[in-house]
Design an enzyme around this catalytic site. Sequence first.
Site, mmCIF file in Angstrom:
data_model
loop_
_atom_site.group_PDB
_atom_site.id
_atom_site.type_symbol
_atom_site.label_atom_id
_atom_site.label_comp_id
_atom_site.label_asym_id
_atom_site.label_seq_id
_atom_site.Cartn_x
_atom_site.Cartn_y
_atom_site.Cartn_z
ATOM 1 N N GLU A 1 -5.185 -13.244 -25.742
ATOM 2 C CA GLU A 1 -5.832 -14.544 -25.938
ATOM 3 C C GLU A 1 -7.338 -14.365 -25.768
ATOM 4 O O GLU A 1 -7.786 -13.335 -25.261
ATOM 5 C CB GLU A 1 -5.297 -15.539 -24.898
ATOM 6 C CG GLU A 1 -3.777 -15.698 -24.964
ATOM 7 C CD GLU A 1 -3.255 -16.790 -24.040
ATOM 8 O OE1 GLU A 1 -4.016 -17.242 -23.146
ATOM 9 O OE2 GLU A 1 -2.098 -17.191 -24.229
ATOM 10 N N GLU B 1 -3.524 -2.368 -27.394
ATOM 11 C CA GLU B 1 -2.237 -2.015 -26.756
ATOM 12 C C GLU B 1 -2.449 -1.405 -25.369
ATOM 13 O O GLU B 1 -1.727 -0.494 -24.948
ATOM 14 C CB GLU B 1 -1.403 -1.133 -27.686
ATOM 15 C CG GLU B 1 -1.236 -1.817 -29.045
ATOM 16 C CD GLU B 1 0.051 -1.550 -29.741
ATOM 17 O OE1 GLU B 1 0.999 -1.105 -29.083
ATOM 18 O OE2 GLU B 1 0.113 -1.804 -30.951
HETATM 19 N N1 CAA Z 1 9.077 -2.675 -19.233
HETATM 20 C C1 CAA Z 1 9.795 -3.699 -18.686
HETATM 21 N N2 CAA Z 1 9.365 -4.421 -17.618
HETATM 22 C C2 CAA Z 1 8.166 -4.100 -17.107
HETATM 23 C C3 CAA Z 1 7.374 -3.054 -17.613
HETATM 24 C C4 CAA Z 1 7.886 -2.317 -18.726
HETATM 25 N N3 CAA Z 1 7.185 -1.316 -19.234
HETATM 26 N N4 CAA Z 1 6.234 -2.983 -16.903
HETATM 27 C C5 CAA Z 1 6.305 -3.928 -15.961
HETATM 28 N N5 CAA Z 1 7.478 -4.614 -16.074
HETATM 29 C C6 CAA Z 1 7.972 -5.692 -15.217
HETATM 30 C C7 CAA Z 1 7.901 -5.273 -13.742
HETATM 31 O O1 CAA Z 1 9.063 -4.568 -13.373
HETATM 32 C C8 CAA Z 1 7.791 -6.619 -13.054
HETATM 33 O O2 CAA Z 1 9.065 -7.204 -13.000
HETATM 34 P P1 CAA Z 1 9.655 -7.821 -11.612
HETATM 35 O O3 CAA Z 1 8.755 -8.925 -11.205
HETATM 36 O O4 CAA Z 1 11.033 -8.273 -11.967
HETATM 37 O O5 CAA Z 1 9.623 -6.697 -10.633
HETATM 38 C C9 CAA Z 1 6.976 -7.439 -14.020
HETATM 39 O O6 CAA Z 1 7.119 -6.830 -15.303
HETATM 40 C C10 CAA Z 1 5.512 -7.496 -13.645
HETATM 41 O O7 CAA Z 1 5.024 -6.171 -13.684
HETATM 42 P P2 CAA Z 1 3.659 -5.728 -13.007
HETATM 43 O O8 CAA Z 1 3.651 -6.160 -11.575
HETATM 44 O O9 CAA Z 1 3.501 -4.290 -13.291
HETATM 45 O O10 CAA Z 1 2.572 -6.593 -13.778
HETATM 46 P P3 CAA Z 1 0.999 -6.571 -13.667
HETATM 47 O O11 CAA Z 1 0.518 -7.958 -13.712
HETATM 48 O O12 CAA Z 1 0.566 -5.709 -12.525
HETATM 49 O O13 CAA Z 1 0.531 -5.952 -15.078
HETATM 50 C C11 CAA Z 1 -0.332 -4.272 -16.505
HETATM 51 C C12 CAA Z 1 0.649 -4.689 -15.389
HETATM 52 C C13 CAA Z 1 0.082 -2.842 -16.733
HETATM 53 C C14 CAA Z 1 -1.780 -4.345 -16.143
HETATM 54 C C15 CAA Z 1 -0.079 -5.144 -17.753
HETATM 55 O O14 CAA Z 1 -0.582 -6.447 -17.563
HETATM 56 C C16 CAA Z 1 -0.666 -4.546 -19.002
HETATM 57 O O15 CAA Z 1 -0.079 -3.664 -19.594
HETATM 58 N N6 CAA Z 1 -1.837 -5.031 -19.436
HETATM 59 C C17 CAA Z 1 -2.420 -4.626 -20.712
HETATM 60 C C18 CAA Z 1 -1.994 -5.606 -21.778
HETATM 61 C C19 CAA Z 1 -2.013 -4.972 -23.141
HETATM 62 O O16 CAA Z 1 -1.638 -3.825 -23.319
HETATM 63 N N7 CAA Z 1 -2.373 -5.761 -24.114
HETATM 64 C C20 CAA Z 1 -2.354 -5.302 -25.472
HETATM 65 C C21 CAA Z 1 -2.102 -6.445 -26.367
HETATM 66 S S1 CAA Z 1 -1.119 -6.114 -27.744
HETATM 67 C C22 CAA Z 1 -2.157 -5.613 -28.963
HETATM 68 O O17 CAA Z 1 -3.134 -5.005 -28.746
HETATM 69 C C23 CAA Z 1 -1.546 -6.038 -30.274
HETATM 70 C C24 CAA Z 1 -2.178 -5.925 -31.547
HETATM 71 O O18 CAA Z 1 -1.937 -6.774 -32.431
HETATM 72 C C25 CAA Z 1 -2.913 -4.714 -31.902
#
Ligand code: CAA
Length: 386
Positions: free
Chosen positions: A127, A363
Amino acid sequence: MDFDLTDEQRLIKETARNFTDNEIVEQAKQNARNHHFDLELVKKLAQQGYLGAIVPQQYGGAGLDYLSYGLVVEEIGRGCSSVRTVVSVQTSLVCSAILKWGTEEQKHKYLPKLCSGEWLGCFGLTEPDTGSDAVKQRTRATKTDSGWVINGAKMWISMGNYAKVALIFAQTDPSLGHKGLGCFMVDTDQPGFQTQVIEHKMGLHASDTASISLEDVEVADEDLLGTIGDGFKVAMSSLDSGRYSVAAGCVGICQGCVEESVKYAKEREQFGRPIASFQLVQAMIADMVVKTDAARMLVWRAGFLKDQGRPNTTETSIAKLYATEAAVECANTAIQVHGGAGYVDDHPVERYFRDVRVTTLYEGTSQIQKLIIGRSVTGINALVPA
Ligand code: CAA
């Protein structure tokens, strides 16, 4: 440990290489120059089975294993990152989400049309104010008698202007944090769903990028993917596939940089001999070769783990981090080998250099990949205050 591809995987790679050389490379320069999102090429990708490569055949996909999918994506990435983005978004972000989280009805409704290219999909997570901190979705989904109403905005959405179905991540109850998130499969023809082209990008000129606004967009209950509370996991598990695909595409860029640099350095003569005979030029080429091999091995490992059904989030982040950074370095080095010739689009290295830059951003930035890796080895979440 076996580093050899199977005969079938070799054939899949060779087929993708030929397809890339015959259909993608030819168009890449003009499409980039004209900022043209090439729907004819998208059709051809679908005919090849590349838009649903990892989707089982019963849902219209090609039923490939992840390693083979990575080989295809590498080849397409060598040809053109804009085209590779279509494959990555459609296959990894959209199809893999529906495959993993969808009901049988949802899989049958969406996957055949996505795999055949009849519909394009997009992944609406980011967003205007929500990038790395993906939990903080400001887009809201409100329950109604018959389904949901969604209001909000999405940004940097690949294929957003062409998608028929948008996976829209939205918060239903901010007090619940990630447990309030849902993923909604939104028909983009719904009233209130509007998109705008994001222009003046540094690269990926032949790729479509949109900002999206949602104003009272209605979604039926049956178009919720998973349940409320699953939304964040839908996003993260799709990104496990998407990051793999970006990494594989970047191996393709690295490989393209090596091939183009070797070809050019053998043709180009200075001081009475091909520049390939100079040690400093060979050193640049050797650096690219090492990075290409290392990136490819990391991608193959992540693919191997996915095919075994084993946890692979950390290994996928390692592959994504290394391959994207390596590709940025290789594109830079390849231009150095080409000298002034690399500064115009007569050679693909100019496009590689512009197109690759986004891969350490989208990503999940390189910094986010490092935090995922750091958390995995230390057991400490650096994003949560101590
Ligand atoms: N698979 C499944 N579940 C997952 C997971 C995975 N890989 N990673 C985390 N989870 C689950 C965790 O187990 C947790 O679940 P519970 O509460 O049940 O334990 C829940 O998700 C929350 O996980 P985190 O505590 O790890 O979450 P966080 O807030 O600390 O965030 C982060 C982690 C890695 C920073 C994440 O927010 C992230 O990856 N951020 C980057 C976002 C991103 O990549 N954006 C790209 C946008 S898409 C794009 O670019 C598209 C386009 O069109 C080109």
